[in-house]
Write a protein that holds these residues in place. Structure first.
Motif, PDB file in Angstrom:
ATOM      1  N   LEU A 602       0.855  -1.188   0.000  1.00 23.64           N
ATOM      2  CA  LEU A 602       0.000   0.000   0.000  1.00 23.64           C
ATOM      3  C   LEU A 602       0.894   1.242   0.000  1.00 23.64           C
ATOM      4  O   LEU A 602       1.732   1.401   0.895  1.00 23.64           O
ATOM      5  CB  LEU A 602      -0.913   0.017   1.229  1.00 23.64           C
ATOM      6  N   PHE A 603       0.707   2.094  -0.990  1.00 20.26           N
ATOM      7  CA  PHE A 603       1.569   3.267  -1.135  1.00 20.26           C
ATOM      8  C   PHE A 603       0.720   4.531  -1.150  1.00 20.26           C
ATOM      9  O   PHE A 603      -0.363   4.565  -1.743  1.00 20.26           O
ATOM     10  CB  PHE A 603       2.394   3.173  -2.423  1.00 20.26           C
ATOM     11  N   SER A 604       1.255   5.557  -0.524  1.00 26.23           N
ATOM     12  CA  SER A 604       0.510   6.808  -0.448  1.00 26.23           C
ATOM     13  C   SER A 604       0.615   7.627  -1.723  1.00 26.23           C
ATOM     14  O   SER A 604      -0.202   8.502  -1.978  1.00 26.23           O
ATOM     15  CB  SER A 604       0.998   7.642   0.751  1.00 26.23           C
ATOM     16  N   ASN A 605       1.662   7.368  -2.558  1.00 27.93           N
ATOM     17  CA  ASN A 605       1.804   8.100  -3.818  1.00 27.93           C
ATOM     18  C   ASN A 605       2.430   7.198  -4.870  1.00 27.93           C
ATOM     19  O   ASN A 605       3.019   6.147  -4.561  1.00 27.93           O
ATOM     20  CB  ASN A 605       2.627   9.378  -3.623  1.00 27.93           C
ATOM     21  N   PHE A 606       2.314   7.613  -6.120  1.00 31.04           N
ATOM     22  CA  PHE A 606       2.765   6.801  -7.249  1.00 31.04           C
ATOM     23  C   PHE A 606       4.280   6.659  -7.279  1.00 31.04           C
ATOM     24  O   PHE A 606       4.813   5.599  -7.663  1.00 31.04           O
ATOM     25  CB  PHE A 606       2.250   7.423  -8.553  1.00 31.04           C
ATOM     26  N   ASP A 607       5.004   7.686  -6.875  1.00 32.61           N
ATOM     27  CA  ASP A 607       6.464   7.627  -6.909  1.00 32.61           C
ATOM     28  C   ASP A 607       6.992   6.510  -6.019  1.00 32.61           C
ATOM     29  O   ASP A 607       7.957   5.809  -6.385  1.00 32.61           O
ATOM     30  CB  ASP A 607       7.056   8.969  -6.478  1.00 32.61           C
ATOM     31  N   ASP A 608       6.372   6.328  -4.848  1.00 30.05           N
ATOM     32  CA  ASP A 608       6.814   5.253  -3.956  1.00 30.05           C
ATOM     33  C   ASP A 608       6.554   3.883  -4.576  1.00 30.05           C
ATOM     34  O   ASP A 608       7.369   2.950  -4.426  1.00 30.05           O
ATOM     35  CB  ASP A 608       6.078   5.346  -2.616  1.00 30.05           C
ATOM     36  N   ALA A 609       5.406   3.761  -5.292  1.00 28.78           N
ATOM     37  CA  ALA A 609       5.107   2.493  -5.964  1.00 28.78           C
ATOM     38  C   ALA A 609       6.126   2.215  -7.071  1.00 28.78           C
ATOM     39  O   ALA A 609       6.577   1.074  -7.253  1.00 28.78           O
ATOM     40  CB  ALA A 609       3.692   2.534  -6.536  1.00 28.78           C
ATOM     41  N   VAL A 610       6.517   3.261  -7.813  1.00 27.25           N
ATOM     42  CA  VAL A 610       7.509   3.110  -8.887  1.00 27.25           C
ATOM     43  C   VAL A 610       8.851   2.681  -8.304  1.00 27.25           C
ATOM     44  O   VAL A 610       9.562   1.827  -8.858  1.00 27.25           O
ATOM     45  CB  VAL A 610       7.646   4.420  -9.682  1.00 27.25           C
ATOM     46  N   ALA A 611       9.188   3.255  -7.161  1.00 24.78           N
ATOM     47  CA  ALA A 611      10.449   2.886  -6.508  1.00 24.78           C
ATOM     48  C   ALA A 611      10.443   1.405  -6.139  1.00 24.78           C
ATOM     49  O   ALA A 611      11.458   0.700  -6.304  1.00 24.78           O
ATOM     50  CB  ALA A 611      10.660   3.747  -5.267  1.00 24.78           C
ATOM     51  N   TRP A 612       9.309   0.916  -5.644  1.00 23.69           N
ATOM     52  CA  TRP A 612       9.191  -0.510  -5.306  1.00 23.69           C
ATOM     53  C   TRP A 612       9.341  -1.366  -6.558  1.00 23.69           C
ATOM     54  O   TRP A 612      10.016  -2.407  -6.548  1.00 23.69           O
ATOM     55  CB  TRP A 612       7.855  -0.774  -4.641  1.00 23.69           C
ATOM     56  N   VAL A 613       8.692  -0.910  -7.652  1.00 23.06           N
ATOM     57  CA  VAL A 613       8.758  -1.653  -8.919  1.00 23.06           C
ATOM     58  C   VAL A 613      10.199  -1.746  -9.407  1.00 23.06           C
ATOM     59  O   VAL A 613      10.688  -2.811  -9.817  1.00 23.06           O
ATOM     60  CB  VAL A 613       7.844  -0.984  -9.977  1.00 23.06           C
ATOM     61  N   LYS A 614      10.914  -0.624  -9.371  1.00 23.52           N
ATOM     62  CA  LYS A 614      12.299  -0.609  -9.852  1.00 23.52           C
ATOM     63  C   LYS A 614      13.175  -1.562  -9.052  1.00 23.52           C
ATOM     64  O   LYS A 614      14.120  -2.171  -9.574  1.00 23.52           O
ATOM     65  CB  LYS A 614      12.854   0.807  -9.777  1.00 23.52           C
TER      66      LYS A 614
END
Length: 621
Positions: A602-614
């Protein structure tokens, strides 16, 4: 108390004026209801006084209204029919339904439901009001031309064979109720059948003739025969009443034209001793409570009428609160909706105990009261007292009013109550519903369904059907809108949001991004469930962006669970971005979080989700 009597002169004058205006309408609505002019007068007296005393609109004048009378007609006619046309026998049951409606209104007020009445769809109200106009207009044609089916002997005689069958059926029912085996006591049955007189048969035939000619369909059926027996004097009195009502308004509105028509036409007919038909005799003396209501009360007998009572309660609430809004606009005040419902419920309950028909806030009478100086509750109470004085002092005089005059008054009420604004808007409403090759307006369909069913079938059921259709169409529109805004598309097909422009191109085959725009509820679940089947087989991770999903109902919750279960079976990781409070709460309640979606996904913003993906998703190409 000081504020209550701060405008005593204006309130007295406003109340007297409103009471005078209410008099002809109260008598007319009483006649129209089927219980007689006294029932209308009793209703006006008690509702006006007690709704003002306990209500939440200072200037409101209440009493019998066209909508409430139209629904009451359905109740009265059906219960009288069950009791073989015996009004006295049926009256306690009729009044019990009215009391139940009043108690329901009080309950609505106590539960704070006043603020929700405004959510009744306009097409339902429009169709209902126009239907009431049609019903009143058509059913008053027969008395306006002086034709009364029960008094037409040739017409009544047509129902004699059927009347004998009904009487015999009633004998058998009585024997069953007395636990008598018909076959064992066949002689007793024959004896009772032989005791049937011609008068018994004729009286039952009169009841059947009345049923046949009742309502819009009945009046239309009988009209060709009625036109052969026109009473030209009655017709002239009705036409004169209508002409004066509309004509006098052009001269002045300072004096109510309805009252002028009532006094002028009745005065001429009485002074010149014309052979007209008077209304039913109005009882003299103080109204007395009908104790039979309490001695014969039975929950079982009321069960079939619970929905009807609720319709009366809701209709009275809508009628009253709309009038309250009009009063607010004129006086620059603010009414208390829940208190107003309690006041109306108390008024209707007490009126029923004293043999009165139910009512609601009356717009015309309220406007007259305000324009005449009424500003506080005193004005509504004075209006009720004025009507009581008329009953006590002028009852015998009022009994001499020609029936045709009240028919003329009701015809103008029927014409006036129709929703012309809604009818005029029909051609211009958007055609948002496709039926076969035709495109039609859903709102027009709702209005016409309610209008037709109310006019030719049943007012109560028509409103219920209209509300169901309106609700279904509303849900379909919201579902279509949500589905349109929340199309299931891959990142390559769906327009990327601004913060997705820099998403790594080398991961686009591995990562599927889904936007949910709008609530996820039963109207949009089928489109959402297509998500699992449309995810590319190359995707190992799904990012679901929920920042615009403000709401999720139980249907949406289980649709989400089904999709997530399928994704987990295929070893697809799911990330949620900006999951709002209500959807998260729902998902936690059935353990979607953390069983299917761990909290670290669960991420509060898209940038954090992208960081997880990378960090966790490898480029396989």
């Amino acid at each position: 108390m000081k504020n209550l009597f701060s405008n005593i002169k204006g309130d007295i004058f406003g109340g007297i004026t409103a009471g005078i205006v209410a008099l002809p309408l109260a008598l007319a609505f009483g006649v129209s209801s089927g219980l007689g002019p006294a029932a209308g007068l009793y209703g006006a007296i008690f509702i006006s006084f007690f709704a003002a005393l306990f209500g939440g609109t200072s200037t409101q004048i209440s009493g019998p209204t066209a909508p409430m009378t139209a629904v009451s007609m359905v109740v009265i006619a059906s219960i009288i029919a069950i009791h073989d046309g015996n009004v006295e026998k049926a009256l306690p049951y009729i009044l019990s339904v009215f009391i139940l409606a009043g108690l329901m209104q009080i309950s609505l007020g106590l539960l704070g439901m006043g603020k929700y009445i405004k959510y009744i769809p306009y097409p339902v109200v429009s169709g209902f009001m126009t239907a009431i106009g049609v019903i009143i207009l058509v059913t008053q044609i027969l008395p306006a031309i002086g034709y009364y089916p029960k008094e037409d002997k040739d017409f009544v005689n047509q129902f004699k064979p059927q009347a004998k069958e009904v009487i015999l059926q009633n004998i058998l029912k009585d024997e069953v109720g007395e636990d008598i085996l018909v076959l064992d006591h066949f002689k007793q049955t024959i004896t009772k059948a032989n005791a049937i007189t011609n008068d018994d048969t004729f009286n039952e035939a009169k009841t059947l003739a009345g049923k046949e000619a009742s309502g819009v369909i009945g009046a239309i059926k009988v009209l060709p025969r009625a036109l052969q027996f026109i009473n030209w004097l009655e017709l002239a009195l009705a036409i004169a009443t209508i002409v004066i009502i509309y004509g006098f308004k052009r001269i002045t509105t300072a004096i109510p034209s309805t009252l002028v028509a009532l006094l002028a036409v009745s005065g001429v007919a009485y002074v010149f001793k014309l052979p007209y038909r008077p209304i039913e005799e109005i009882p003299t003396g103080m109204p007395m409570p009908n104790m039979a209501i309490f001695t014969e009360f039975s929950l079982t007998s009321l069960t079939p009428y619970v929905f009807t009572a609720l319709t009366l309660a809701l209709l009275g609430a809508i009628d009253s609160l709309l009038t309250s809004v009009v009063a607010d606009n004129m006086t620059k005040t603010k009414h208390k909706p829940n208190k107003e419902l309690i006041g109306q419920g108390i008024g209707n309950t007490i009126a029923a105990i004293f043999n009165g028909i139910p009512g609601a806030g009356a717009t015309i009478r309220t406007v007259v009261n305000i324009n005449s100086g009424g500003k506080t509750k005193i004005s509504g109470m004075v209006a009720g007292i004025v009507l009581l004085v008329v009953l006590l002092a002028l009852g015998p005089v009022a009994s001499q009013i020609p029936a045709a005059v009240l028919a003329g008054i009701l015809i103008t009420v029927g014409i006036g109550v129709m929703d012309y604004k809604g009818l005029k808007a029909i051609p211009s409403l958007p055609r948002d519903l496709k039926i076969g090759p035709l495109k039609v307006s859903s709102e027009v369909i709702i209005m016409l369904v309610v209008l037709v069913l109310s006019s030719v079938w049943n007012l109560v059921y028509a409103v219920g059907i209209g509300l169901v259709i309106a609700s279904l169409m509303f849900m379909k529109k919201i579902g279509d809108l949500t589905a349109k805004r929340s199309d299931v598309k891959s990142l390559l097909e769906e327009k990327a949001w601004k913060d997705e422009d820099n998403f790594p191109k080398n991961l686009k085959e591995e990562v599927f991004i889904k936007h949910i725009k709008g609530p996820l509820f039963f109207g949009s679940t089928s489109e959402f469930q297509q998500l699992a089947s449309q995810i590319p087989s190359t995707a190992s991770t799904v990012i679901i962006r929920t920042g615009k999903m403000q709401y999720m109902d139980q249907s949406g919750l289980y649709a989400m669970e089904d999709v997530l279960v399928d994704l987990k079976k295929n070893n697809v990781n799911v990330l949620f971005v900006n999951l709002l409070q209500q959807p998260r709460y729902m998902m936690e309640r059935i353990d979607i979080i953390p069983d299917l979606i761990p909290t670290e996904h669960l991420f509060s913003n898209f940038d954090d989700a992208v960081a997880w993906v990378k960090e966790n998703v490898k480029d396989t190409y």
